[in-house]
Each structure stands twice: as C-alpha cells, then as structure tokens.
Write a protein that holds these residues in place. Structure first.
Motif, PDB file in Angstrom:
ATOM      1  N   ALA A  88       0.849  -1.087  -0.102  1.00  0.00           N
ATOM      2  CA  ALA A  88       0.048   0.176  -0.154  1.00  0.00           C
ATOM      3  C   ALA A  88       0.689   1.254  -0.013  1.00  0.00           C
ATOM      4  O   ALA A  88       1.753   1.377   0.695  1.00  0.00           O
ATOM      5  N   GLY A  89       0.566   2.208  -0.933  1.00  0.00           N
ATOM      6  CA  GLY A  89       1.300   3.551  -0.806  1.00  0.00           C
ATOM      7  C   GLY A  89       2.405   3.522  -2.049  1.00  0.00           C
ATOM      8  O   GLY A  89       3.038   4.558  -2.114  1.00  0.00           O
ATOM      9  N   PHE A  90       2.755   2.159  -2.670  1.00  0.00           N
ATOM     10  CA  PHE A  90       3.934   2.304  -3.330  1.00  0.00           C
ATOM     11  C   PHE A  90       3.698   3.117  -4.635  1.00  0.00           C
ATOM     12  O   PHE A  90       2.748   3.020  -5.049  1.00  0.00           O
ATOM     13  N   GLY A  91       4.547   3.564  -5.107  1.00  0.00           N
ATOM     14  CA  GLY A  91       4.475   4.477  -6.241  1.00  0.00           C
ATOM     15  C   GLY A  91       4.148   6.024  -6.045  1.00  0.00           C
ATOM     16  O   GLY A  91       3.694   6.642  -6.848  1.00  0.00           O
ATOM     17  N   GLY A  92       4.421   6.270  -4.828  1.00  0.00           N
ATOM     18  CA  GLY A  92       3.835   7.545  -4.540  1.00  0.00           C
ATOM     19  C   GLY A  92       2.453   7.857  -4.444  1.00  0.00           C
ATOM     20  O   GLY A  92       2.000   9.017  -3.952  1.00  0.00           O
ATOM     21  N   VAL A  93       1.548   6.913  -4.252  1.00  0.00           N
ATOM     22  CA  VAL A  93       0.165   7.427  -3.955  1.00  0.00           C
ATOM     23  C   VAL A  93      -0.292   7.128  -2.563  1.00  0.00           C
ATOM     24  O   VAL A  93       0.667   6.482  -1.839  1.00  0.00           O
ATOM     25  N   HIS A  94      -1.227   7.604  -2.066  1.00  0.00           N
ATOM     26  CA  HIS A  94      -1.667   7.505  -0.754  1.00  0.00           C
ATOM     27  C   HIS A  94      -1.940   6.133  -0.496  1.00  0.00           C
ATOM     28  O   HIS A  94      -2.928   5.519  -1.110  1.00  0.00           O
ATOM     29  N   PRO A  95      -1.457   5.415   0.658  1.00  0.00           N
ATOM     30  CA  PRO A  95      -1.857   4.012   0.818  1.00  0.00           C
ATOM     31  C   PRO A  95      -3.167   3.662   1.328  1.00  0.00           C
ATOM     32  O   PRO A  95      -3.928   2.638   0.849  1.00  0.00           O
ATOM     33  N   LEU A  96      -4.083   4.675   1.516  1.00  0.00           N
ATOM     34  CA  LEU A  96      -5.493   4.641   1.979  1.00  0.00           C
ATOM     35  C   LEU A  96      -6.462   5.381   1.100  1.00  0.00           C
ATOM     36  O   LEU A  96      -7.609   5.239   1.361  1.00  0.00           O
ATOM     37  N   ALA A  97      -5.655   5.989   0.070  1.00  0.00           N
ATOM     38  CA  ALA A  97      -6.510   6.580  -1.182  1.00  0.00           C
ATOM     39  C   ALA A  97      -7.167   7.936  -0.610  1.00  0.00           C
ATOM     40  O   ALA A  97      -8.403   8.205  -1.039  1.00  0.00           O
ATOM     41  N   LEU A  98      -6.868   8.368   0.652  1.00  0.00           N
ATOM     42  CA  LEU A  98      -7.635   9.515   1.062  1.00  0.00           C
ATOM     43  C   LEU A  98      -7.426  10.816   0.208  1.00  0.00           C
ATOM     44  O   LEU A  98      -8.386  11.695   0.185  1.00  0.00           O
ATOM     45  N   ASP A  99      -6.404  10.719  -0.753  1.00  0.00           N
ATOM     46  CA  ASP A  99      -6.339  11.857  -1.597  1.00  0.00           C
ATOM     47  C   ASP A  99      -6.696  11.550  -3.273  1.00  0.00           C
ATOM     48  O   ASP A  99      -6.702  12.450  -3.923  1.00  0.00           O
ATOM     49  N   ASN A 100      -7.641  10.435  -3.356  1.00  0.00           N
ATOM     50  CA  ASN A 100      -8.260  10.244  -4.606  1.00  0.00           C
ATOM     51  C   ASN A 100      -9.703  10.285  -4.448  1.00  0.00           C
ATOM     52  O   ASN A 100     -10.562   9.376  -3.950  1.00  0.00           O
ATOM     53  N   ALA A 101      -9.893  11.589  -5.092  1.00  0.00           N
ATOM     54  CA  ALA A 101     -11.596  11.961  -4.922  1.00  0.00           C
ATOM     55  C   ALA A 101     -12.593  10.807  -5.846  1.00  0.00           C
ATOM     56  O   ALA A 101     -13.421  10.613  -5.335  1.00  0.00           O
ATOM     57  N   ARG A 102     -11.906   9.883  -6.668  1.00  0.00           N
ATOM     58  CA  ARG A 102     -12.496   9.340  -7.572  1.00  0.00           C
ATOM     59  C   ARG A 102     -13.144   8.049  -6.628  1.00  0.00           C
ATOM     60  O   ARG A 102     -14.074   7.434  -7.458  1.00  0.00           O
ATOM     61  N   VAL A 103     -12.534   7.600  -5.754  1.00  0.00           N
ATOM     62  CA  VAL A 103     -12.790   6.514  -5.009  1.00  0.00           C
ATOM     63  C   VAL A 103     -13.475   7.054  -3.370  1.00  0.00           C
ATOM     64  O   VAL A 103     -13.436   6.033  -2.520  1.00  0.00           O
ATOM     65  N   SER A 104     -13.850   8.374  -3.552  1.00  0.00           N
ATOM     66  CA  SER A 104     -14.130   8.728  -2.220  1.00  0.00           C
ATOM     67  C   SER A 104     -15.571   8.118  -1.305  1.00  0.00           C
ATOM     68  O   SER A 104     -15.648   8.084  -0.360  1.00  0.00           O
ATOM     69  N   ALA A 105     -16.213   7.283  -2.181  1.00  0.00           N
ATOM     70  CA  ALA A 105     -17.508   6.608  -1.785  1.00  0.00           C
ATOM     71  C   ALA A 105     -17.041   5.308  -1.108  1.00  0.00           C
ATOM     72  O   ALA A 105     -17.816   4.840  -0.644  1.00  0.00           O
ATOM     73  N   TRP A 106     -15.715   4.894  -1.537  1.00  0.00           N
ATOM     74  CA  TRP A 106     -15.252   3.602  -0.830  1.00  0.00           C
ATOM     75  C   TRP A 106     -14.222   3.577   0.136  1.00  0.00           C
ATOM     76  O   TRP A 106     -13.448   2.731   0.045  1.00  0.00           O
ATOM     77  N   LEU A 107     -13.808   4.729   0.560  1.00  0.00           N
ATOM     78  CA  LEU A 107     -12.583   4.879   1.411  1.00  0.00           C
ATOM     79  C   LEU A 107     -13.113   4.103   2.771  1.00  0.00           C
ATOM     80  O   LEU A 107     -13.938   3.685   3.104  1.00  0.00           O
ATOM     81  N   SER A 108     -11.895   4.013   3.337  1.00  0.00           N
ATOM     82  CA  SER A 108     -12.040   3.215   4.978  1.00  0.00           C
ATOM     83  C   SER A 108     -12.971   3.917   5.563  1.00  0.00           C
ATOM     84  O   SER A 108     -12.855   5.181   5.562  1.00  0.00           O
ATOM     85  N   ASP A 109     -13.630   3.094   6.340  1.00  0.00           N
ATOM     86  CA  ASP A 109     -14.549   3.703   7.369  1.00  0.00           C
ATOM     87  C   ASP A 109     -15.073   2.753   8.288  1.00  0.00           C
ATOM     88  O   ASP A 109     -14.719   1.522   8.288  1.00  0.00           O
ATOM     89  N   ASN A 110     -15.334   3.280   9.586  1.00  0.00           N
ATOM     90  CA  ASN A 110     -15.741   2.303  10.874  1.00  0.00           C
ATOM     91  C   ASN A 110     -17.327   2.506  10.736  1.00  0.00           C
ATOM     92  O   ASN A 110     -18.015   3.105  10.377  1.00  0.00           O
TER      93      ASN A 110
END
Length: 256
Positions: A68-90
């Motif tokens: 996770a995070g390899f390649g300079g991307v955020h490991p949890l995709a927090l800065d990827n607005a395109r997947v905002s509907a499926w981000l980590s959540d409790n």
C-alpha cells in the motif's frame, strides 16, 4: 436328576443375565467414551480451523499493507476523490460489533492479480476494499474484497460486492497508527477521525482485528472468555454452541 438339571438351568440363566448386564455396561462405557472423544475432537478442530483461517486472512492483509502506498500514492487513497465513496470507514458493515471497511491502494510496477483474480497492468493504481457482508454460501457473514483500478482518467470495477475471502466472520475492525510527524503521533484512531484530518496525514501502521466463529455447532454450549483487550472493544462473555476466536495484529505501512 430332574432337580439337578433344574438347578443347572437356573445357574446358566443367572450367568447369562450377569453377562448381559456386564455387556450392556461395557457398551454404554464405550459409547460414552466415543461421544466424549468426538466432542473433544470437534472442539479442537474448530479451534484450529478458526486460528488457521484467521492467520491466513491476516497474512493476506499484511501483504497488501506492505504494498500500500507504493509508487507515491496515498496508501489509504484519502487523496483520491474518484474513490471517495469507498474509502476506509468505521461501523460500515455487518457484524457484532459492527465491522469497519479498509481501502488500500498502490501503483503496480508490473502486471499483478488483484484480490478478485483480475489482471492489473503495470502503471495502473490497484485499489482494494475489504469489508464484511452476507453471502449465499454461508449462514453467517464473510470478509469480502472488492477490487478496482485507476488510470490517469478514470477508475473502473470498484463498488460491487467483490468476492468472499473468509467465512464465519463476526466482526472486522481496523485502527490507524499515525506517523511520528503528526500531532497525534503514536495514537491509534478510527477511520472517522482519520478522514476528518488532512489527506496528507501520514499513517505508519494498521491494527487489524478479526472476530471469528466456528463453522459447526458444538454438542453443547460453552462459555468463551474474550481477550482482555481487543482493539479497545468489549466483546463480553459469549455463551453459545460455537467455537470463537478473536485475533488482532499490527501491520506496518512501509509506504505510509
């Protein structure tokens, strides 16, 4: 002579009755021993199966956490607005306690298979979402993985029910350890608190919890004592006819 024969017949009948009683006692003892042995074997098998299944799932998550995070991307995709509907959540999924959702991503530097078995080409960002849902293959809940991929323009395949990875999951929990450079350094927080912070917040580790139950009913109800601390969540005493196991592990995020 007739009296002697009658006496011998009576003795034979008594011996037969005694042998029958002894035989019945031996059979009952053997049945009791077999029943006890079967119950013990079933309980031990269930405990071993839940332990092996849980360790397999944690090993699978550990591998993805390392990528996770390899390649300079955020490991949890927090800065990827395109997947905002499926981000980590409790408290996002089914479970007792309600389960969390974990989303990880990394840039593929070679062709790889995602958790659904789909080939993702080099240069694509692979996104995987782990969550708990119902499944037709079992009466309980499963830990599922939904995978997708993003290029420079769009993301695809993310957002469906994914595939079942592990059955008989009662709960899936995740906490996030902040990197030393952040204000709450060393603290473990839930996904809601993390998402309220800056997308640039660095996370250096994950605490994963799996609460599992046996796939078969045991012959009798048993009191299961939960661990003293399971990610700060109280499971309480559980008494039912299944084996239970609560596992937890801290996973490093080398690229966090």
């Amino acid at each position: 002579f007739a009296a002697a024969m009658k006496s011998q017949t009576g003795v034979a009948l008594a011996e037969w009755l005694l042998a029958s009683v002894i035989g019945i006692i031996l059979i009952m003892a053997a049945v009791a021993w077999l029943s006890s042995s079967w119950q013990l074997a079933l309980a031990q098998r269930q405990a071993l199966q839940t332990a092996n299944a849980g360790q397999w799932a944690l090993q699978r998550l550990r591998q993805r956490a390392e990528w996770a995070g390899f390649g300079g991307v955020h490991p949890l995709a927090l800065d990827n607005a395109r997947v905002s509907a499926w981000l980590s959540d409790n408290n996002r999924g089914l479970g007792k306690p309600l389960s969390d959702q974990l989303t990880l991503q990394f840039l593929a530097d070679r062709a790889v298979l995602d958790c659904e078995g789909t080939r993702v080409l080099s240069g694509q960002v692979l996104v995987e979402r782990y969550f708990v849902r119902a499944d037709s293959s079992t009466s309980g809940w499963v830990l599922a993985c939904d995978a997708g991929q993003c290029d420079a323009n769009t993301c695809s395949r993310l957002g469906d029910s994914g595939i079942a990875l592990l059955a008989d999951v009662d709960s899936f929990q995740v906490l996030y350890g902040l990197a030393p450079s952040d204000t709450l350094a060393g603290a473990y927080i839930d996904a809601s608190a993390l998402r309220s912070m800056s997308p640039a917040t660095r996370v250096h580790s994950l605490r994963i919890g799996l609460f599992l139950r046996g796939s078969e009913l045991l012959p009798r109800k048993r009191r299961w004592q939960p661990p003293a601390d399971w990610l700060g969540i109280s499971l309480g005493d559980i008494t039912d006819a299944r084996a239970h196991r609560a596992l937890s592990q801290t996973l490093e995020l080398p690229n966090g």
